[in-house]
Design a protein around this motif. Structure first.
Motif, PDB file in Angstrom:
ATOM      1  N   LEU A  46       1.533   1.904  -1.970  1.00 59.08           N
ATOM      2  CA  LEU A  46       0.501   2.866  -2.144  1.00 59.08           C
ATOM      3  C   LEU A  46      -0.272   3.273  -3.629  1.00 59.08           C
ATOM      4  O   LEU A  46       0.608   3.793  -4.451  1.00 59.08           O
ATOM      5  CB  LEU A  46       0.494   4.136  -1.383  1.00 59.08           C
ATOM      6  CG  LEU A  46      -0.933   4.656  -0.568  1.00 59.08           C
ATOM      7  CD1 LEU A  46      -1.662   3.283  -0.128  1.00 59.08           C
ATOM      8  CD2 LEU A  46      -0.042   6.004   0.112  1.00 59.08           C
ATOM      9  N   SER A  83      -1.392  10.151  -3.667  1.00 59.32           N
ATOM     10  CA  SER A  83       0.035   8.897  -3.282  1.00 59.32           C
ATOM     11  C   SER A  83       1.764   9.771  -3.891  1.00 59.32           C
ATOM     12  O   SER A  83       1.992   8.917  -3.272  1.00 59.32           O
ATOM     13  CB  SER A  83      -0.406   8.235  -4.635  1.00 59.32           C
ATOM     14  OG  SER A  83      -0.976   8.995  -5.818  1.00 59.32           O
ATOM     15  N   TYR A 126       4.161  10.192   0.102  1.00 61.91           N
ATOM     16  CA  TYR A 126       4.700   9.194   0.650  1.00 61.91           C
ATOM     17  C   TYR A 126       5.864   8.777   0.705  1.00 61.91           C
ATOM     18  O   TYR A 126       6.113   7.740   1.912  1.00 61.91           O
ATOM     19  CB  TYR A 126       3.372   7.776   0.585  1.00 61.91           C
ATOM     20  CG  TYR A 126       2.550   8.757   1.071  1.00 61.91           C
ATOM     21  CD1 TYR A 126       1.901   8.338   2.649  1.00 61.91           C
ATOM     22  CD2 TYR A 126       1.064   9.483   0.789  1.00 61.91           C
ATOM     23  CE1 TYR A 126       0.641   9.197   3.307  1.00 61.91           C
ATOM     24  CE2 TYR A 126      -0.345   9.761   1.057  1.00 61.91           C
ATOM     25  CZ  TYR A 126      -0.632  10.020   1.611  1.00 61.91           C
ATOM     26  OH  TYR A 126      -1.655  10.260   2.854  1.00 61.91           O
ATOM     27  N   PHE A 134      -7.967   1.898  -2.567  1.00 59.57           N
ATOM     28  CA  PHE A 134      -7.097   1.340  -0.984  1.00 59.57           C
ATOM     29  C   PHE A 134      -8.040  -0.606  -1.134  1.00 59.57           C
ATOM     30  O   PHE A 134      -7.232  -0.895  -0.472  1.00 59.57           O
ATOM     31  CB  PHE A 134      -7.453   2.108   0.205  1.00 59.57           C
ATOM     32  CG  PHE A 134      -6.634   3.182  -0.478  1.00 59.57           C
ATOM     33  CD1 PHE A 134      -5.277   3.606  -0.755  1.00 59.57           C
ATOM     34  CD2 PHE A 134      -7.450   4.144   0.653  1.00 59.57           C
ATOM     35  CE1 PHE A 134      -4.878   4.729  -1.261  1.00 59.57           C
ATOM     36  CE2 PHE A 134      -7.139   5.178   0.512  1.00 59.57           C
ATOM     37  CZ  PHE A 134      -5.587   5.910  -0.139  1.00 59.57           C
ATOM     38  N   PHE A 159      -3.512   2.547   7.108  1.00 61.54           N
ATOM     39  CA  PHE A 159      -2.964   1.409   6.231  1.00 61.54           C
ATOM     40  C   PHE A 159      -1.757   2.601   7.665  1.00 61.54           C
ATOM     41  O   PHE A 159      -1.319   3.580   7.439  1.00 61.54           O
ATOM     42  CB  PHE A 159      -2.736   1.897   5.159  1.00 61.54           C
ATOM     43  CG  PHE A 159      -3.996   1.661   4.035  1.00 61.54           C
ATOM     44  CD1 PHE A 159      -4.228   0.232   3.761  1.00 61.54           C
ATOM     45  CD2 PHE A 159      -5.515   2.075   3.304  1.00 61.54           C
ATOM     46  CE1 PHE A 159      -5.113  -0.896   3.386  1.00 61.54           C
ATOM     47  CE2 PHE A 159      -5.981   1.229   3.521  1.00 61.54           C
ATOM     48  CZ  PHE A 159      -6.163   0.285   3.145  1.00 61.54           C
ATOM     49  N   ILE A 185       2.277   3.113   6.050  1.00 57.20           N
ATOM     50  CA  ILE A 185       3.143   3.607   4.659  1.00 57.20           C
ATOM     51  C   ILE A 185       4.319   3.694   5.240  1.00 57.20           C
ATOM     52  O   ILE A 185       4.760   3.994   6.092  1.00 57.20           O
ATOM     53  CB  ILE A 185       2.305   4.421   3.923  1.00 57.20           C
ATOM     54  CG1 ILE A 185       1.063   4.395   4.349  1.00 57.20           C
ATOM     55  CG2 ILE A 185       3.201   4.354   2.714  1.00 57.20           C
ATOM     56  CD1 ILE A 185      -0.043   3.861   3.030  1.00 57.20           C
ATOM     57  N   VAL A 194       2.450  -0.107   1.257  1.00 57.51           N
ATOM     58  CA  VAL A 194       1.992  -0.497   2.752  1.00 57.51           C
ATOM     59  C   VAL A 194       2.670  -1.585   2.967  1.00 57.51           C
ATOM     60  O   VAL A 194       3.120  -2.590   2.687  1.00 57.51           O
ATOM     61  CB  VAL A 194       1.077  -0.459   1.515  1.00 57.51           C
ATOM     62  CG1 VAL A 194      -0.167  -1.167   2.858  1.00 57.51           C
ATOM     63  CG2 VAL A 194      -0.149   0.244   1.102  1.00 57.51           C
ATOM     64  N   GLN A 223      -1.897  -3.234   7.371  1.00 57.72           N
ATOM     65  CA  GLN A 223      -3.697  -2.521   7.663  1.00 57.72           C
ATOM     66  C   GLN A 223      -3.875  -2.945   9.136  1.00 57.72           C
ATOM     67  O   GLN A 223      -4.151  -4.482   9.078  1.00 57.72           O
ATOM     68  CB  GLN A 223      -4.385  -3.215   6.676  1.00 57.72           C
ATOM     69  CG  GLN A 223      -5.345  -2.876   5.548  1.00 57.72           C
ATOM     70  CD  GLN A 223      -6.023  -4.279   5.454  1.00 57.72           C
ATOM     71  OE1 GLN A 223      -5.602  -5.327   5.495  1.00 57.72           O
ATOM     72  NE2 GLN A 223      -7.095  -3.952   4.771  1.00 57.72           N
TER      73      GLN A 223
END
Lengths: 175, 642
Positions: free
Chosen positions: A42, A59, A62, A135, A144, A146, A152, A155
């Motif tokens: 990501l 970010s 994640y 993104f 998205f 994750i 990722v 999507q």
């Protein structure tokens, strides 16, 4: 007029062109272009808290081992309202969803949540649309998927419907 | 109530079109002049009712009648009235109604004012016109009803902010008059094929209609280009966007037609070719409309439309275009071959002009449709962009303007190559001089813009040469028109070439107090502030530009944030000087109160549109000249007969 057939050529060309138009029109066309991000980590972003009682998201949230969804939305977006019940259902099934509200204001978001419900664990505000730009997301809503390592894996462009739930769960499961 | 009234008017208009078609067809088949007399009045009545339907729709938009579905989905009560008005055609149904209304008016104008055409050909023309109208009435009534009602809507959704611009209020109608005006040429051509009347007399009758539509197309394309230039904020004036191409293709065909119809009118040559081009020009117009409306080609211009409508329109187009081409193929044998001519003659050069225009047309069409075809058959997605189009059409266009310089200097039928060379001697010398100056005074100018400037210098001079040694007071108006239009081409090419050769660009983050040079200017970022607008919030930057002579001017580029629908648009600040434009756009915000500013100095860029206006104005002079001459000729004939 020995070469009469020449004058039928335009008809032929036109029929060919129209056949092409017809194919382009009726083919169950998939106009979405798959994100280059799929399979990538990501991108870096920082969306500060939108509401006092809920943390924002960036970010670094994640890569903690938990797969989750990152939903790009806006309180001003009609289809996003339609999506909330499905997101709530996903939440009740144990899926963690973070939201990034694009071009939005805290007071509008508060109203949005009180009217429709709040399916998010974290909600970040992206006033300039900069996270959205990172993104590479062209519109809202967009979601998205994750994995636990912050990559990722999928999507989803547009509204998530009930029918999409099995597919999303499968992608969440795939590490 | 008003919506039902509009609906009724539309239904009656459609029935009148059916009657017009049926009576015309029977009159032609059975040779019944008594029936034929009713066709022209029917065309006028049909146009009137369709016009009433369209005016009704405008009224509904102005009154923000949210019980009408179309108004509810495309308008908002808080919008300024001009955009409510323009919103009438800023959507699928409304623009289709406008399309049909213009078609009706074109037919009515032919019915009322066309006097030099043979009587049966005029009936055939109006019959063909009615047949086109019928299909599109059916489309409106059965698949795109603009007057449909909806319940329970309090306020509307608004119009795309990009389209909220005064220029946009009049751009689509202008283009549509051009597109649909071409239907007259199409109907004339099919009518003449049906009655076997492909003669110089017919060509002279058809020419003003082509000219009229062509003028509007030219204005529409010029205006569209300027709109894209200042509204989209990218500093470019032509993006080879599919929808731009869709307007360019009919223009290319119409330009070729305009020249070939002159050959037919003056010299009775190029008969079948002229008929073919008439079909192609309007077919391109219809395909252009269709590509935009169907959403097949995606671009900033397209409205998403459901596939059912797409298939409806596609079938209509297939019927009309294939029908026309089949009539052409069947009847072309009956069109006698025209007069012959030498290669070195005005006709000869006009044939070259026609061939080049057709090749450019095919190139643009291939570039536009290739991605579509590829995706349809293989699923691959590609996009064909400016590099392809510039590299292919650029050299062709330069050859074309060279032919344009030679054409008017040649005599009809046959001429001497040596004489032509003598007449072109001065323009050639000027071109070579321009090349010398450019090579010495500038560096790193790419080949195509360089050649553009060189050709433009020679062609500009050559285009006024037809006035050389003439009594200017006695020169016919249409000759002035031609000279002006050709000069306009040279002017426009100068602008395009100067823009791509000499533009200075600067893209930098700036904060309050920063100063950057752009071309001969120094720009200072003075201030940024919030300014509330009628239905948006603006972030306005104040830039102070210092001119080379020390004068100061202020530019105020802005970002507009619309709330309904949510969207951000870029408002470029443009300052026009005699020798070009300074163009400033605000971009993204960066850390530390910095804003990315995009600034261009575009020398002589305004000539692009000035040339376009000259071309259109030349067309208008030509039209006035032609109509005036045919009227005086008719009067003289009438007097001689009595």
């Amino acid at each position: 007029m020995t070469r009469k057939w020449v004058f039928w050529l335009p008809v032929l060309v036109t029929v060919g062109l129209f056949a092409m138009f017809l194919v382009a029109l009726v083919r169950p066309s998939d106009r979405t272009i798959a994100s280059q991000l799929v399979g990538q980590p990501l991108p870096a972003f920082d969306a500060p808290a939108a509401l006092p009682e809920q943390p924002g998201t960036n970010s670094r949230d994640y890569a903690d081992g938990t797969p989750r969804l990152l939903n790009v939305f806006g309180s001003w977006c009609g289809p996003c309202i339609a999506e909330v019940p499905v997101l709530l259902k996903l939440q009740s099934m144990g899926v963690e969803i973070n939201g990034v509200a694009v071009h939005d204001r805290s007071e509008d978001l508060a109203r949005f949540f009180s009217e429709n419900g709040n399916p998010y664990a974290r909600v970040g505000l992206d006033v300039q649309g900069r996270a959205q730009m990172a993104f590479g997301s062209a519109g809202v809503p967009e979601t998205f998927i994750i994995d636990g390592k912050g990559r990722v894996v999928g999507q989803h462009i547009g509204v998530i419907t009930e029918a999409d739930i099995p597919d999303i769960l499968k992608q969440l499961g795939a590490r | 109530m008003l919506a039902e009234f509009g609906m009724a008017a539309l239904w009656i208009a459609a029935s009148l079109a059916l009657l017009q078609f049926a009576l015309g067809a029977v009159a032609l088949q059975r040779q019944r002049p008594d029936l034929a007399g009713a066709v022209a009045p029917l065309a006028v009545a049909q146009a009137t009712l369709c016009g009433i339907a369209f005016v009704t729709l405008i009224a509904l938009f102005l009154r923000s009648d949210m019980s009408v579905l179309l108004v509810a989905t495309n308008s908002h009560s808080a919008k300024p009235w001009l955009y409510k008005f323009a919103g009438t055609w800023g959507n699928h149904e409304g623009s289709m109604l406008l399309w049909v209304a213009i078609l009706g008016v074109a037919g009515a104008t032919v019915a009322l004012f066309e006097r030099s055409l043979r009587a049966d050909t005029k009936i055939a023309t109006l019959t063909v016109q009615a047949s086109i109208a019928l299909g599109f009435y059916a489309f409106l009534l059965f698949a795109s009803n603009p007057f449909a009602r909806v319940a329970g809507v309090v306020d509307g959704q608004g119009l795309n902010p990009l389209l909220q611009d005064p220029g946009l209020a009049f751009h689509p109608p202008t283009l549509y008059i051009g597109y649909v005006g071409m239907s007259a040429a199409f109907s004339f051509a099919i009518g003449a094929l049906i009655t076997r009347d492909v003669t110089p007399q017919f060509a002279r009758a058809m020419r003003p209609w082509i000219l009229g539509a062509w003028i509007f197309l030219t204005i529409g394309i010029t205006a569209g280009s300027y709109w894209a230039y200042y509204e989209l904020g990218w500093g470019g004036w032509w993006f080879w966007d599919p929808v731009e191409n869709a307007s360019l293709m009919p223009w290319l065909a119409a330009t070729a037609l305009l020249h070939s119809v002159t050959v037919l009118a003056t010299r009775d040559a190029l008969r079948t070719w002229t008929i073919m081009l008439s079909c192609v020009a309007f077919s391109m117009s219809m395909v252009g409309t269709f590509l935009v409306r169907s959403g097949i080609l995606t671009s900033v211009h397209s409205f998403a439309v459901d596939p059912k409508r797409g298939i409806f329109i596609l079938s209509l187009l297939a019927i009309y275009i294939c029908g026309a081409l089949i009539i052409f193929a069947m009847r072309v044998g009956t069109v006698a071959e025209g007069k012959r001519f030498d290669v070195v003659s005005r006709e000869g050069v006009l044939v070259i002009n026609n061939l080049l225009l057709s090749v450019i047309l095919v190139v643009v069409m291939v570039g536009t449709l290739y991605p579509l075809g590829l995706e349809a058959f293989t699923g691959h997605k590609i996009s064909v962009g400016a590099p392809f189009f510039n590299a292919t059409t650029g050299p062709l266009a330069l050859t074309l303007v060279a032919a344009m310089a030679a054409g008017p200097l040649l005599r009809w039928r046959r001429d001497e190559a040596a004489v032509l060379a003598r007449r072109l001697a001065l323009p050639i010398v000027v071109s070579i001089a321009a090349l010398g100056v450019l090579l010495i005074a500038t560096d790193d100018v790419p080949v195509l813009p360089l050649l553009g400037l060189v050709f433009a210098a020679g062609v500009g001079l050559a285009s006024v040469a037809p006035l050389w040694k003439r009594n200017l007071a006695r020169t016919p108006l249409f000759t002035w028109g031609m000279v002006l239009a050709h000069l306009g081409c040279a002017v426009s090419i100068t602008g395009m070439a100067a823009d791509s050769a000499f533009t200075k660009e600067s893209l930098v983050p700036m904060k309050v107090g920063d100063v950057r040079p752009v071309g001969p200017f120094r720009l200072m970022f003075e201030d940024i502030q919030r300014v509330p607008g009628p239905n948006y919030d603006a972030l306005q930057v104040t830039m102070r530009a210092e001119l080379p002579n020390g004068d100061l001017v202020t530019l105020k580029p802005a970002l507009h944030r619309f709330s309904n629908p949510a969207m951000v648009t870029n408002e470029a600040a443009i300052r026009t000087f005699w020798n070009g434009q300074l163009y400033v756009v605000v971009g993204d915000e960066r850390a530390g109160g910095q804003w990315v500013m995009r600034m261009w100095w575009k020398p002589f860029v305004t000539l692009i549109w000035a040339g376009g206006i000259m071309i259109a104005f030349g067309g208008a002079l030509s039209l006035i000249g032609r109509v005036h001459r045919s009227r005086t000729a008719r009067k003289t004939n009438a007097r001689a007969a009595s």
